[in-house]
Design a protein around this motif. Structure first.
Motif, PDB file in Angstrom:
ATOM      1  N   TYR A  80     -93.734 -27.038 -16.236  1.00  0.00           N
ATOM      2  CA  TYR A  80     -94.120 -28.315 -16.608  1.00  0.00           C
ATOM      3  C   TYR A  80     -93.556 -29.408 -16.898  1.00  0.00           C
ATOM      4  O   TYR A  80     -92.586 -30.684 -16.632  1.00  0.00           O
ATOM      5  N   LEU A  84     -90.399 -32.229 -15.883  1.00  0.00           N
ATOM      6  CA  LEU A  84     -90.903 -33.464 -16.188  1.00  0.00           C
ATOM      7  C   LEU A  84     -89.285 -33.954 -16.781  1.00  0.00           C
ATOM      8  O   LEU A  84     -89.029 -35.458 -16.447  1.00  0.00           O
ATOM      9  N   THR A  87     -87.605 -35.144 -13.415  1.00  0.00           N
ATOM     10  CA  THR A  87     -88.326 -36.422 -12.833  1.00  0.00           C
ATOM     11  C   THR A  87     -87.888 -37.748 -13.928  1.00  0.00           C
ATOM     12  O   THR A  87     -86.844 -38.577 -13.557  1.00  0.00           O
ATOM     13  N   TYR A 260     -91.562 -34.014 -11.007  1.00  0.00           N
ATOM     14  CA  TYR A 260     -93.081 -33.727 -11.624  1.00  0.00           C
ATOM     15  C   TYR A 260     -94.046 -33.594  -9.937  1.00  0.00           C
ATOM     16  O   TYR A 260     -94.862 -32.878 -10.182  1.00  0.00           O
TER      17      TYR A 260
END
Length: 312
Positions: A80, A84, A87, A260
């Motif tokens: 995750y 993130l 991105t 993401y």
């Protein structure tokens, strides 16, 4: 007197019928959009919000989990924060570069010279190529072995660059591809430049301002409403980028282009964790709303409108 009242009542009924018919016609013309909005946007959004609190593989019945998907996202998902980070890095590289490059091109093309329409078309037409087609073209151009970009680098005596296979370079290669569509915001800036009154430049000439001073004191301030619009639209589009990484790199190498949106897609359609993917999508939605709100809040300090005399 009664005849007068009856006439007024008849006129009132006629006006109401006319207004009702006009309203009905208006609703009829907007009904296709309303249908699409309710059933293709609002409905799926609300459904995904409900699903985000469940575990659902798109086959069986959803199992309610509460906030477990959101907690897992921030505590136990090893991909995750990587997605993130990639991105945010992509967004904060692409958006400013698109804004600056589009403004510079628009200023250069805002000239009354022979053949200027041809050059405007040349800079705009590449932005018409989007999606998978764009990714395939640039994937070929960036190819390590037979790509034309590496060929020209070798002809110039420069070493080959592993554009899509080097973790330190791949993300920047996708940023270059994103800048290929700079023609669309360029057209908006060009349109805004045409609306700036020549009186501002005449006043600047009287004050002895040069080209650079006129650009920063006249042109750029009066372009800020268009800059605001392009920043917001580019921000939203950049956060939702998935096609370039999906087609060109698959999220690699070494997850350097693992966006993401790609993580959301794989969670939903590769691992069939639709509830978890919906939760991630809603977190991205909230992040976009917050960033957009901050930009709009800050706009009162740097956006200027000609109708307000150059200020807010």
């Amino acid at each position: 007197m009664s005849r007068t009242n009856a006439g007024e009542a008849a006129l009132l009924r006629s006006a109401r019928r006319k207004r009702w018919k006009e309203n009905l016609a208006g609703w009829f013309f907007v009904s296709p959009w309303m249908f699409g909005f309710v059933f293709l946007m609002l409905g799926p959004m609300l459904f995904s919000l409900v699903i985000s609190f469940t575990e659902w593989n798109m086959v069986g019945a959803p199992k309610f989990l509460g906030f477990d998907n959101y907690i897992r996202m921030f505590t136990s998902d090893p991909f995750y924060y990587r997605a993130l980070t990639v991105t945010f890095k992509y967004v904060f590289l692409t958006v400013p570069l698109q804004v600056v490059l589009a403004i510079l091109i628009a200023v250069l093309l805002n000239r009354a010279i022979v053949g200027i329409r041809f050059f405007r078309a040349v800079f705009y037409m590449p932005s018409l190529i989007q999606g998978v087609t764009l990714a395939l073209i640039w994937g070929w151009m960036f190819n390590d072995d037979f790509g034309p970009i590496n060929f020209f680098l070798e002809q110039a005596g420069l070493p080959r660059v592993h554009w899509l296979t080097d973790p330190d370079v791949a993300l920047y290669a996708l940023v270059i591809v994103a800048l290929w569509g700079v023609g669309s915001p360029m057209v908006l800036y060009l349109s805004a430049l045409r609306t700036i009154s020549s009186e501002y430049y005449e006043a600047a000439d009287i004050d002895g301002a040069g080209r650079i001073r006129k650009f920063f004191s006249v042109t750029l301030p009066l372009l800020t409403p268009t800059v605001l619009f392009n920043i917001i639209t580019s921000l939203i589009a950049s956060f939702q980028t998935i096609v370039l990484a999906f087609v060109m790199t698959g999220g690699g190498p070494a997850e350097s282009t693992y966006f993401y949106s790609l993580h959301v897609y794989r969670s939903a359609f590769t691992h069939f964790k639709m509830g978890y993917a919906s939760a991630m999508a809603w977190v991205m939605f909230v992040m976009i709303v917050l960033l957009t709100g901050l930009i709009l809040k800050s706009s009162k300090y740097w956006v200027h409108y000609e109708a307000d005399g150059g200020g807010r």
